[in-house]
Write an enzyme that holds these catalytic residues in place. Structure first.
Site, mmCIF file in Angstrom:
data_model
loop_
_atom_site.group_PDB
_atom_site.id
_atom_site.type_symbol
_atom_site.label_atom_id
_atom_site.label_comp_id
_atom_site.label_asym_id
_atom_site.label_seq_id
_atom_site.Cartn_x
_atom_site.Cartn_y
_atom_site.Cartn_z
ATOM 1 N N GLY A 12 1.163 -3.743 -7.948
ATOM 2 C CA GLY A 12 2.051 -2.586 -7.882
ATOM 3 C C GLY A 12 1.759 -1.477 -8.879
ATOM 4 N N SER A 13 0.501 -1.367 -9.342
ATOM 5 C CA SER A 13 0.241 -0.320 -10.340
ATOM 6 C C SER A 13 0.343 1.079 -9.738
ATOM 7 C CB SER A 13 -1.119 -0.534 -11.004
ATOM 8 O OG SER A 13 -2.177 -0.323 -10.103
ATOM 9 N N ASN A 14 0.021 1.233 -8.457
ATOM 10 C CA ASN A 14 0.208 2.552 -7.833
ATOM 11 C C ASN A 14 1.691 2.883 -7.673
ATOM 12 O OD1 ASN A 14 -2.390 4.009 -6.953
ATOM 13 N ND2 ASN A 14 -2.806 1.856 -6.512
ATOM 14 N N LYS A 65 -1.815 -8.936 9.873
ATOM 15 C CA LYS A 65 -0.728 -8.074 10.351
ATOM 16 C C LYS A 65 0.569 -8.858 10.251
ATOM 17 C CE LYS A 65 -1.210 -9.607 15.120
ATOM 18 N NZ LYS A 65 -1.328 -9.255 16.524
ATOM 19 N N MET A 92 -1.616 -5.104 2.188
ATOM 20 C CA MET A 92 -2.853 -5.723 2.674
ATOM 21 C C MET A 92 -2.843 -6.086 4.159
ATOM 22 S SD MET A 92 -4.642 -5.374 0.054
ATOM 23 C CE MET A 92 -6.117 -6.313 0.436
ATOM 24 N N ILE A 95 -1.012 -1.845 10.033
ATOM 25 C CA ILE A 95 0.272 -1.336 10.528
ATOM 26 C C ILE A 95 0.196 -1.256 12.050
ATOM 27 C CG2 ILE A 95 1.852 0.635 10.477
ATOM 28 C CD1 ILE A 95 1.638 -0.784 7.789
ATOM 29 N N ASN A 109 -1.508 6.038 2.948
ATOM 30 C CA ASN A 109 -2.119 4.902 2.255
ATOM 31 C C ASN A 109 -3.093 5.417 1.209
ATOM 32 O OD1 ASN A 109 -2.932 2.125 1.837
ATOM 33 N ND2 ASN A 109 -4.816 2.607 2.960
ATOM 34 N N HIS A 111 -6.692 4.281 -0.607
ATOM 35 C CA HIS A 111 -7.814 3.357 -0.415
ATOM 36 C C HIS A 111 -8.853 3.604 -1.509
ATOM 37 C CE1 HIS A 111 -10.584 0.778 1.736
ATOM 38 N NE2 HIS A 111 -11.530 1.654 1.441
HETATM 39 C C1 GRF Z 1 -5.549 -0.290 -4.933
HETATM 40 O O1 GRF Z 1 -6.851 -0.313 -5.410
HETATM 41 C C2 GRF Z 1 -5.470 0.386 -3.588
HETATM 42 O O2 GRF Z 1 -6.422 1.379 -3.411
HETATM 43 C C3 GRF Z 1 -5.737 -0.745 -2.633
HETATM 44 O O3 GRF Z 1 -5.110 -1.859 -3.210
HETATM 45 C C4 GRF Z 1 -5.018 -1.683 -4.634
HETATM 46 C C5 GRF Z 1 -3.592 -1.844 -5.005
HETATM 47 O O4 GRF Z 1 -3.368 -1.940 -6.372
HETATM 48 N N1 GRF Z 1 -5.267 -0.378 -1.322
HETATM 49 P P1 GRF Z 1 -1.896 -1.907 -6.966
HETATM 50 O O5 GRF Z 1 -1.105 -3.066 -6.340
HETATM 51 O O6 GRF Z 1 -1.271 -0.588 -6.668
HETATM 52 O O7 GRF Z 1 -2.082 -2.139 -8.432
#
Ligand code: GRF
Length: 195
Positions: A12-14, A65, A92, A95, A109, A111
């Site tokens: 969940g870092s994003n 899925k 992961m 959709i 999303n 990527h």
């Molecule tokens: C990220 O590298 C994103 O690009 C990919 O999965 C990773 C998720 O990382 N789709 P986080 O859970 O947000 O840390």
């Protein structure tokens, strides 16, 4: 104000970068709900620690899925939470039509490559294996394909001599954490324009 629903399967870092941007007043948005297909995912803990609604949805028997009933449950949760934009952050699974149809052109999303290069899993590892000198990250609209939707914005990251998959992924993630809030600021309803 953007009303966001975040879907993630991992640490969940994003999500954290987005929530931090909101907390700092740099993004006019609200996370209405965080949903995961992994009960122990860090993203759910992070959301709960911030007092946000966090829901685990049992994914069912498929690996790539959600079971149709599970995806309909996700749609219901998002709609009941008043979500307008669905933000995939390390989610992961593919959709499928029920969710795509419920949020047309409202699912995005991030990527870890410069799409269309290196779609799919562990894109940073693919970039290293291909000998790429540059990679990066992409925010794109989600369609029925794997990492095929229209690109919204990208940020480049160098591949450095001696990089391992871990060091490269870490560098890409730093770029992701800046790019995702930047892109969200440009969406209709965010009240701010320009990347
Ligand atoms: C990220 O590298 C994103 O690009 C990919 O999965 C990773 C998720 O990382 N789709 P986080 O859970 O947000 O840390």
């Amino acid at each position: 104000m953007l009303k966001l629903g975040v879907l993630g399967s991992g640490k969940g870092s994003n999500f954290r970068a987005i929530a931090d941007a909101i907390a700092r007043g740099e993004l006019d948005a609200e996370v209405r709900i965080v949903i995961s297909d992994v009960a122990s995912a860090g993203i759910l803990e992070l959301a709960r620690a911030r007092g946000l609604r966090a829901e685990f949805v049992e994914p069912g028997r498929f690996k790539t899925k959600l079971e149709p009933e599970a995806e309909l449950r996700v749609v219901e949760l998002l709609q009941n939470a008043g979500v307008e934009w669905v933000v995939l952050a390390g989610y992961m699974r593919m959709i499928k039509p029920p969710l795509l149809a419920a949020f047309p052109r409202r699912i995005i999303n991030i990527h870890p490559s410069l799409l269309p290069a290196f779609p799919g899993l562990e894109a940073w590892r693919q970039a290293l294996a291909a000998g790429a000198r540059e990679t990066g990250c992409t925010v794109h609209y989600v369609d029925a394909g794997m990492d095929t939707g229209e690109v919204i914005a990208q940020r480049a990251v160098p591949v450095l001599p001696g990089d391992t998959p871990e060091t490269l992924h870490a560098r890409i993630q730093v770029a992701e954490h800046a790019l995702y809030p930047d892109v969200l600021r440009t969406l209709p309803g965010a009240g701010v324009t320009g990347l």
